[in-house]
Scaffold this motif. Structure first.
Motif, PDB file in Angstrom:
ATOM      1  N   GLU A 240       1.524   6.963  15.574  1.00  0.00           N
ATOM      2  CA  GLU A 240       1.323   6.834  14.132  1.00  0.00           C
ATOM      3  C   GLU A 240       2.518   7.374  13.342  1.00  0.00           C
ATOM      4  N   VAL A 241       2.940   8.605  13.650  1.00  0.00           N
ATOM      5  CA  VAL A 241       3.915   9.246  12.768  1.00  0.00           C
ATOM      6  C   VAL A 241       5.343   8.789  13.026  1.00  0.00           C
ATOM      7  N   VAL A 242       5.634   8.254  14.215  1.00  0.00           N
ATOM      8  CA  VAL A 242       7.012   7.850  14.475  1.00  0.00           C
ATOM      9  C   VAL A 242       7.409   6.654  13.616  1.00  0.00           C
ATOM     10  N   ARG A 243       6.418   6.018  13.016  1.00  0.00           N
ATOM     11  CA  ARG A 243       6.738   4.912  12.100  1.00  0.00           C
ATOM     12  C   ARG A 243       7.499   5.407  10.873  1.00  0.00           C
ATOM     13  N   ALA A 244       7.440   6.736  10.618  1.00  0.00           N
ATOM     14  CA  ALA A 244       8.149   7.290   9.469  1.00  0.00           C
ATOM     15  C   ALA A 244       9.634   7.499   9.736  1.00  0.00           C
ATOM     16  N   LEU A 245      10.075   7.276  10.974  1.00  0.00           N
ATOM     17  CA  LEU A 245      11.496   7.426  11.274  1.00  0.00           C
ATOM     18  C   LEU A 245      12.312   6.407  10.484  1.00  0.00           C
ATOM     19  N   PRO A 246      13.465   6.801   9.984  1.00  0.00           N
ATOM     20  CA  PRO A 246      14.315   5.830   9.267  1.00  0.00           C
ATOM     21  C   PRO A 246      14.868   4.771  10.225  1.00  0.00           C
ATOM     22  N   ASP A 247      15.206   3.648   9.683  1.00  0.00           N
ATOM     23  CA  ASP A 247      15.681   2.531  10.500  1.00  0.00           C
ATOM     24  C   ASP A 247      16.980   2.847  11.228  1.00  0.00           C
ATOM     25  N   ASP A 248      17.763   3.800  10.682  1.00  0.00           N
ATOM     26  CA  ASP A 248      19.045   4.094  11.321  1.00  0.00           C
ATOM     27  C   ASP A 248      18.948   5.217  12.364  1.00  0.00           C
ATOM     28  N   ALA A 249      17.744   5.680  12.653  1.00  0.00           N
ATOM     29  CA  ALA A 249      17.570   6.713  13.677  1.00  0.00           C
ATOM     30  C   ALA A 249      17.907   6.132  15.047  1.00  0.00           C
ATOM     31  N   LEU A 261       5.103   9.159  24.541  1.00  0.00           N
ATOM     32  CA  LEU A 261       4.479   7.905  24.989  1.00  0.00           C
ATOM     33  C   LEU A 261       4.061   7.059  23.798  1.00  0.00           C
ATOM     34  N   GLY A 262       3.416   7.696  22.814  1.00  0.00           N
ATOM     35  CA  GLY A 262       3.041   6.960  21.611  1.00  0.00           C
ATOM     36  C   GLY A 262       4.255   6.436  20.864  1.00  0.00           C
ATOM     37  N   ALA A 263       5.334   7.225  20.852  1.00  0.00           N
ATOM     38  CA  ALA A 263       6.556   6.786  20.182  1.00  0.00           C
ATOM     39  C   ALA A 263       7.161   5.578  20.877  1.00  0.00           C
ATOM     40  N   LEU A 264       7.149   5.566  22.202  1.00  0.00           N
ATOM     41  CA  LEU A 264       7.676   4.417  22.939  1.00  0.00           C
ATOM     42  C   LEU A 264       6.927   3.141  22.567  1.00  0.00           C
ATOM     43  N   ARG A 265       5.614   3.268  22.451  1.00  0.00           N
ATOM     44  CA  ARG A 265       4.816   2.084  22.072  1.00  0.00           C
ATOM     45  C   ARG A 265       5.160   1.618  20.663  1.00  0.00           C
ATOM     46  N   ALA A 266       5.275   2.565  19.711  1.00  0.00           N
ATOM     47  CA  ALA A 266       5.580   2.192  18.328  1.00  0.00           C
ATOM     48  C   ALA A 266       6.960   1.544  18.228  1.00  0.00           C
ATOM     49  N   GLY A 271      10.150  -3.742  17.780  1.00  0.00           N
ATOM     50  CA  GLY A 271      11.255  -4.510  18.326  1.00  0.00           C
ATOM     51  C   GLY A 271      12.495  -3.680  18.597  1.00  0.00           C
ATOM     52  N   ARG A 272      12.334  -2.355  18.724  1.00  0.00           N
ATOM     53  CA  ARG A 272      13.477  -1.473  18.963  1.00  0.00           C
ATOM     54  C   ARG A 272      13.488  -1.074  20.437  1.00  0.00           C
TER      55      ARG A 272
END
Length: 338
Positions: A240-249, A261-266, A271-272
């Motif tokens: 849920e929260v990794v969606r708040a990462l900026p596009d240039d991260a 693990l959740g971040a890998l799925r997000a 498409g990253r």
């Protein structure tokens, strides 16, 4: 044909120390010393007595020994929850280490301050010799009265005199900040301008230390420190929260493997690619980390060693030892995600 030995399985009578002594060729007093773990028995004799005990099926009468020695050879464990992977791993490690040392384990799951106080009372009523307080439960225990004579070890908590009533408490912990700094330095060495952080809950000592290590590594390298995004140790919260990462991260250090693990799925859903677009490092090295997609680079926290050290520390206190604080160093495990 009969052997003349008592048959423990038949229920005819309980195997006695005299029976063990006769088979081992020693006195009943020597058997008693082995049962009570006296140092006044040479190793060869101890091995012979223990072999005879196994052969006959002799079982130590713990209640009677407790009356004689004033000890139950039981350790209590107070934990705030068992849903977190780290806590469940630590429970298993402590249970195994206690069993190896001949101690039973009494577990109290305490979700709030009042239940920690009730847990202390319950452990005291059960006559436990010492207690280990685990991770987040240490914060709940601060300021509470520790039952008289109870040896207390806390895992992953900063020293706090309010807990150290009766001066029988010491700290055993992993060097979380050092592990986090190693993870961050690894990502910087791969050429990333900075590293974003998916942190654990604000109330967690381990989460705070991992955030501190990440922050210190960035500032020490003269790199910008991005805003923290915070999860709750679960894969769902990481997703849920990794969606708040900026596009240039381009680099992410997650405070545990479940959130990674959740971040890998997000990231996959966005498409990253990992690690081509975003490199990811976790913390803990859970059993499945090598089977994540891609296999997860992470900081290995040795739960087995931590459990063994915690049990050894509380037994040392129980036996009148001084108790020495322990800090374990974690290890960076490099795989395909970073």
């Amino acid at each position: 044909m009969t052997t003349g030995r008592p048959d423990a399985s038949s229920g005819r009578r309980r195997v006695s120390m005299a029976d063990v002594a006769a088979v081992a060729g020693v006195s009943s007093q020597t058997v008693s010393r082995v049962v009570n773990d006296s140092p006044r028995v040479d190793p060869a004799t101890r091995a012979r007595v223990e072999a005879a005990m196994d052969d006959l099926g002799y079982r130590i009468h713990h209640a009677a020994r407790a009356l004689r020695t004033g000890r139950t050879d039981t350790i209590g464990l107070i934990v705030s929850n068992l849903t977190a992977v780290g806590n469940s791993r630590m429970l298993q490690a402590i249970a195994d280490a206690a069993s190896d040392r001949g101690f039973a384990l009494a577990v109290v799951v305490a979700s709030g301050r009042d239940s920690v106080a009730a847990g202390f009372a319950r452990l005291h009523d059960q006559g436990v010799d010492g207690a280990v307080i685990l991770n987040e439960a240490t914060a709940l225990a601060r300021g509470l009265d520790v039952p008289p004579g109870l040896a207390v070890v806390v895992v992953d908590s900063p020293p706090d005199d309010r807990l150290a009533l009766a001066r029988r408490y010491l700290t055993v912990q992993t060097d979380h900040a050092r592990g986090a700094a190693a993870a961050t330095a690894h990502l910087l060495s791969a050429g990333h301008a900075t590293v974003h952080h998916l942190a654990g809950p604000a109330g967690s000592f381990a989460a705070r230390e991992r955030e501190r290590g990440w922050r210190d590594a960035l500032t020490g390298a003269g790199r910008p420190v991005p805003a923290v995004v915070r999860g709750q140790w679960t894969a769902a919260s990481g997703h849920e929260v990794v969606r708040a990462l900026p596009d240039d991260a381009t680099a992410l250090f997650a405070a545990n493997d479940q959130m990674a693990l959740g971040a890998l799925r997000a990231l996959a859903e966005a498409g990253r690619r990992v690690p081509e677009d975003v490199a990811v490092v976790g913390f803990d090295d859970v059993a499945d980390a090598a089977d994540y997609r891609p296999p997860l680079t992470t900081v290995r926290q040795d739960f087995d060693a931590l459990g063994e050290v915690a049990v050894a520390a509380v037994i040392d206190l129980i036996e009148g030892g001084p108790g020495i604080p322990v800090l374990l160093t974690p290890t960076l495990i490099v795989r395909d995600s970073a």
